[in-house]
Design a protein around this motif. Structure first.
Motif, PDB file in Angstrom:
ATOM      1  N   TYR A 114     -12.138   8.008  -2.084  1.00 20.50           N
ATOM      2  CA  TYR A 114     -10.674   8.660  -1.959  1.00 20.50           C
ATOM      3  C   TYR A 114      -9.972   8.544  -3.171  1.00 20.50           C
ATOM      4  N   THR A 121     -13.773  12.748  -6.086  1.00 22.36           N
ATOM      5  CA  THR A 121     -12.614  12.222  -5.282  1.00 22.36           C
ATOM      6  C   THR A 121     -12.266  13.078  -4.422  1.00 22.36           C
ATOM      7  N   ARG A 175       0.777   7.567  -9.754  1.00 16.34           N
ATOM      8  CA  ARG A 175      -0.534   7.501  -8.738  1.00 16.34           C
ATOM      9  C   ARG A 175      -1.474   8.649  -8.867  1.00 16.34           C
ATOM     10  N   VAL A 179     -13.086  -0.015  -9.899  1.00 16.60           N
ATOM     11  CA  VAL A 179     -12.465  -0.393  -8.722  1.00 16.60           C
ATOM     12  C   VAL A 179     -13.335  -0.756  -7.614  1.00 16.60           C
ATOM     13  N   LYS A 206       0.781  -1.249  -0.028  1.00 18.77           N
ATOM     14  CA  LYS A 206       0.091   0.028   0.042  1.00 18.77           C
ATOM     15  C   LYS A 206       1.058   1.237   0.059  1.00 18.77           C
ATOM     16  N   ASP A 207       0.406   2.384  -0.385  1.00 21.65           N
ATOM     17  CA  ASP A 207       0.941   3.797  -0.639  1.00 21.65           C
ATOM     18  C   ASP A 207       1.592   4.069   0.916  1.00 21.65           C
ATOM     19  N   THR A 220      -0.728  12.663  -2.764  1.00 21.68           N
ATOM     20  CA  THR A 220      -0.707  11.306  -2.909  1.00 21.68           C
ATOM     21  C   THR A 220      -0.067  10.737  -1.498  1.00 21.68           C
ATOM     22  N   ARG A 230      -9.386   3.603   3.990  1.00 27.06           N
ATOM     23  CA  ARG A 230      -9.580   4.495   3.023  1.00 27.06           C
ATOM     24  C   ARG A 230     -10.606   3.672   1.730  1.00 27.06           C
ATOM     25  N   ASP A 231     -10.963   2.549   1.962  1.00 28.74           N
ATOM     26  CA  ASP A 231     -11.662   1.871   1.044  1.00 28.74           C
ATOM     27  C   ASP A 231     -13.227   1.842   1.113  1.00 28.74           C
ATOM     28  N   GLU A 286      -6.994   6.151  -4.689  1.00 32.37           N
ATOM     29  CA  GLU A 286      -7.503   5.056  -4.904  1.00 32.37           C
ATOM     30  C   GLU A 286      -8.329   4.750  -6.121  1.00 32.37           C
TER      31      GLU A 286
END
Length: 762
Positions: free
Chosen positions: A731, A653, A473, A713, A105-106, A662, A678-679, A734
């Motif tokens: 978000y 977003t 990203r 997504v 993950k970021d 990011t 964040r999902d 993502e």
């Protein structure tokens, strides 16, 4: 709902004010995570102070008389993030393949800490391996010399200093191209193009003192509480002296509802907080054109009423006659537009728009503020034109206490444009460059972000150099871009921490670690100063004092100059070593290139509050086609560029409270009441019921664009949230894979991240 105190209690939300103890806890959590030393407190005490260092987070201005702690929660997080004691060393890269790291993950990538050594990608082992600096520069130069310069991209994020940006742009043009996209292409290029078209200036007209002299402030699509929290201090002071604030935003952002000043013991120790917005109008995403049309319609009605009753104009007829072009045609359009259409497209009741219009009419000095909630739409530039129309009606342009004020994001994104980071040759003083450096700059227009992405996809772009940022990203069309990215010959990334862009590589790839802005930059002439421009056009000096994270780091200036020196034919006027040895010499070059903006640059760079680079539009000199403010007419009332349809939503977003661009600091979006993830898919209760969705259900979003490309997504948890009908939120970055590359502002090509056509797949 126009009353800011009202809240949909049946949705996820945050009841507290912006600032306050929540802000203190947010900073403390990052301080602990980052294992920062006590010296970090000393660094924070110098942040945004004259003679100190300038925050790497937002571009909000630095006041001449700063607070004892002139930093906000986000600014503190950015600094502590940079000061982490974690290190991402060659040993780390030896243990993890690039393919493995792509699955991280970021947040986890950046948690590995500061990069310590220059690295080169080894395809046989699929790992980064150490490389000496000179070897890296020579290797990059060999690749660039073998390529057509016009097939290369030199990208700049918004954090690089004015000095570095100037040399980077010079390097590109000496090499032979104008392919200089920067992060403004993805956020405020709509301002640079749209505002310039109507006022002649690519930046706002306000300065800091205007906020102490205005009677009303109108916000459109700008989340001050999370994106530029230090702005809340002058807003609080403005409200206390009687300034009236009206906010138009699809989301009820806490920073524009209530604020508790963390620097006020009285406020922190009591329940005292300051209400910010008098009216808070939840406009539909892309409905700002319609909302402003309603305001203008009411202003014209008030003008007719006042003229009939008192024989005096409400409108500033002198300003309109002397300083505007096209006003009568716009009035005709306003009068021909019905209230039913305005209410439908804006999502706001007529009575609320009229109440906001009354606040505008009753104020002598009005400031119009906007952010990416305006710029990131297909017709975002037309929305900016509408806001200028509204301000022009009562002469609220080009005078004290009034004007238009876009709030920029990254710390020096506006300044980079000022000193030459531009794909447009006409914006750069080529005559000065010819005289200073004895060469003919390339005449052809270069590629901005969207064109660069198109070139990477079709294979015409062969090399990408990234001066900071996380380009892969941040961009739209992520899935297709990541596939195409690996077809390039060369990729070079200059950075402080690891991110996903460093893991999607060309055939030859280098990762070059640089100093952070808070760190001491010592060159041949001693410790160096860098400079940047804030969103109010003030120039500030910045001096880092912290010990660098690694002895192997080089400054951004040194890295750019090292690549340029290795790549370009030597010339007596190209003094790369001298420039790196003394940054004051580069400031002399900037002054010589832009004498009207940077007079006595070296002498003035530590002026308290910065020194003003000037703005002709503030002096009512309009550098437009007509020589006046261009009063424009929008093509329609919908800025999103697509029609409503059954089952189609407008996706907004969002950035969280634990995020800057990011960079993900953590998983707490405190001011929206979302924790640990964040999902999420944010949607209001009525829309949930219509779609047959239940809270906690996991769904996917699909792009509803008629281009034949499937984009999806998944893994998003349905979360009830106070949003207008017909839209959803998720978000950034993502959900960036859902954004088509072709979905952008028509004038500036800024990606339209704030209104993407999507459908929900349950």
């Amino acid at each position: 709902m126009s009353d800011p105190t009202q809240q949909d209690e049946d949705s996820v939300h945050y009841d507290g004010p912006a600032g306050g103890w929540g802000s203190v806890r947010g900073m403390a959590s990052i301080y602990g995570k980052e294992w920062a030393t006590p010296a970090a407190l000393e660094t924070l005490a110098r942040q945004n102070k004259p003679g100190g260092f300038m925050c790497v987070s937002c571009a909000w201005t630095k006041p001449a008389n700063p607070n004892p702690f002139e930093f906000c929660e986000n600014g503190a997080k950015a600094t502590l993030w940079e000061l982490t004691s974690r290190r991402c060393t060659p040993d780390f890269f030896a243990k993890h393949t690039v393919s493995e790291l792509r699955g991280w993950k970021d947040y986890d990538l950046e948690q590995t800490g500061r990069l310590t050594h220059p690295m080169k990608y080894d395809s046989e082992s699929d790992t980064y391996v150490p490389v000496e600096w000179d070897e890296a520069f020579q290797g990059i130069a060999a690749e660039l010399k073998a390529l057509d310069p016009k097939s290369t991209i030199f990208y700049a994020s918004g954090r690089a200093s004015l000095e570095t940006s100037y040399l980077y742009a010079l390097f590109a043009r000496l090499y032979g191209h104008n392919n200089l996209p920067d992060s403004s292409n993805m956020c405020h290029e709509t301002t640079s193009v749209g505002l310039k078209k109507v006022t002649g200036s690519p930046v706002g007209t306000c300065v800091f003192d205007d906020f102490s002299k205005c009677d009303a402030i109108f916000f459109f699509g700008q989340n001050t509480g999370q994106n530029s929290p230090r702005f809340l201090h002058p807003l609080q002071e403005a409200v206390k002296r009687g300034c009236r604030i009206v906010t138009f935003n699809p989301i009820r952002e806490r920073g524009l509802i209530a604020f508790k000043n963390p620097q006020s013991p009285r406020e922190m120790l009591t329940s005292k907080e300051t209400p910010i917005s008098e009216l808070y109008l939840q406009v539909r995403p892309s409905g700002d054109i319609a909302a402003i049309m309603g305001l203008c319609k009411h202003v014209l009605a008030r003008e007719a009423q006042q003229l009939a009753e008192t024989n005096r104009h409400l409108l500033d007829m002198d300003f309109i006659a002397q300083h505007t072009h096209g006003f009568d045609a716009f009035v005709a359009q306003v009068e021909a537009t019905g209230w039913d259409e305005i209410e439908r497209e804006s999502g706001i009741a007529r009575k609320d728009l009229e109440a906001a219009g009354d606040i505008y009419c009753d104020a002598h000095n009005v400031i119009g503020i906007y952010g990416m909630g305006v710029t990131q739409h297909v017709h975002g530039s037309q929305t900016i034109g509408m806001l200028v129309n509204l301000l022009a009606m009562r002469g609220n342009l080009g005078r004290e206490g009034a004007g238009i004020s876009p709030v920029r994001g990254h710390s020096n994104v506006q300044g980079q444009r000022t000193v030459g980071i531009s794909e447009k040759p006409e914006l750069v003083p080529y005559d000065k460059l010819r005289a200073l450096f004895d060469f003919d700059p390339p005449p052809d227009k270069g590629m901005a972000t969207v064109e660069a992405c198109e070139g990477i996809i079709d294979g015409s772009v062969k090399a990408f150099i990234g001066l900071g940022g996380n380009f892969v990203r941040a961009i739209p069309e992520q899935t297709k871009m990541e596939e195409a990215w690996q077809g390039m010959r060369l990729t070079v990334q200059i950075a402080t921490k690891l991110n996903r862009s460093h893991l999607i590589n060309g055939k030859v790839a280098y990762l070059l670690p640089c100093l952070g802005r808070s760190e001491e930059d010592v060159q041949a002439s001693g410790p160096q100063t860098v400079t940047m421009e804030d969103s109010l056009s003030m120039i500030h000096g910045s001096v880092g004092k912290r010990q660098p994270a690694s002895a192997h780091l080089r400054s951004e200036m040194a890295i750019v100059a090292g690549m340029a020196k290795a790549t370009l034919t030597p010339h007596p006027k190209l003094k790369w070593d001298e420039w790196v040895g003394d940054y004051a010499l580069v400031r002399d070059l900037i002054e010589a290139t832009y004498p009207d903006k940077f007079e006595r640059f070296n002498a003035r760079m530590f002026t308290p509050g910065g020194f003003y680079k000037g703005n002709a539009a503030r002096e009512r000199i309009w550098k437009t086609e007509s020589g006046k403010v261009e009063i424009t007419r929008p093509d329609g009332l919908n800025a999103c560029g697509f029609a409503d349809a059954p089952g189609r939503y407008r996706l907004i977003t969002l950035r969280s409270n634990d995020q800057f661009n990011t960079t993900i600091y953590g998983f707490s979006d405190r001011m929206r009441g979302i924790e640990g993830t964040r999902d999420v898919l944010l949607i209001n209760r009525d829309e949930m019921a219509k779609a047959g969705l239940r809270e906690g259900q996991v769904v996917a979003l699909q792009t509803d664009a008629e281009d034949g490309v499937e984009r999806e997504v998944g893994g998003l948890t349905v979360t009830p949230f106070d949003l207008p009908p017909g839209c959803v939120g998720a978000y950034y970055p993502e959900v960036n894979p859902l954004v088509p590359l072709s979905h952008h502002d028509q004038l500036s090509k800024t990606p339209a991240y704030k209104s993407v056509p999507v459908r929900i797949r349950a």
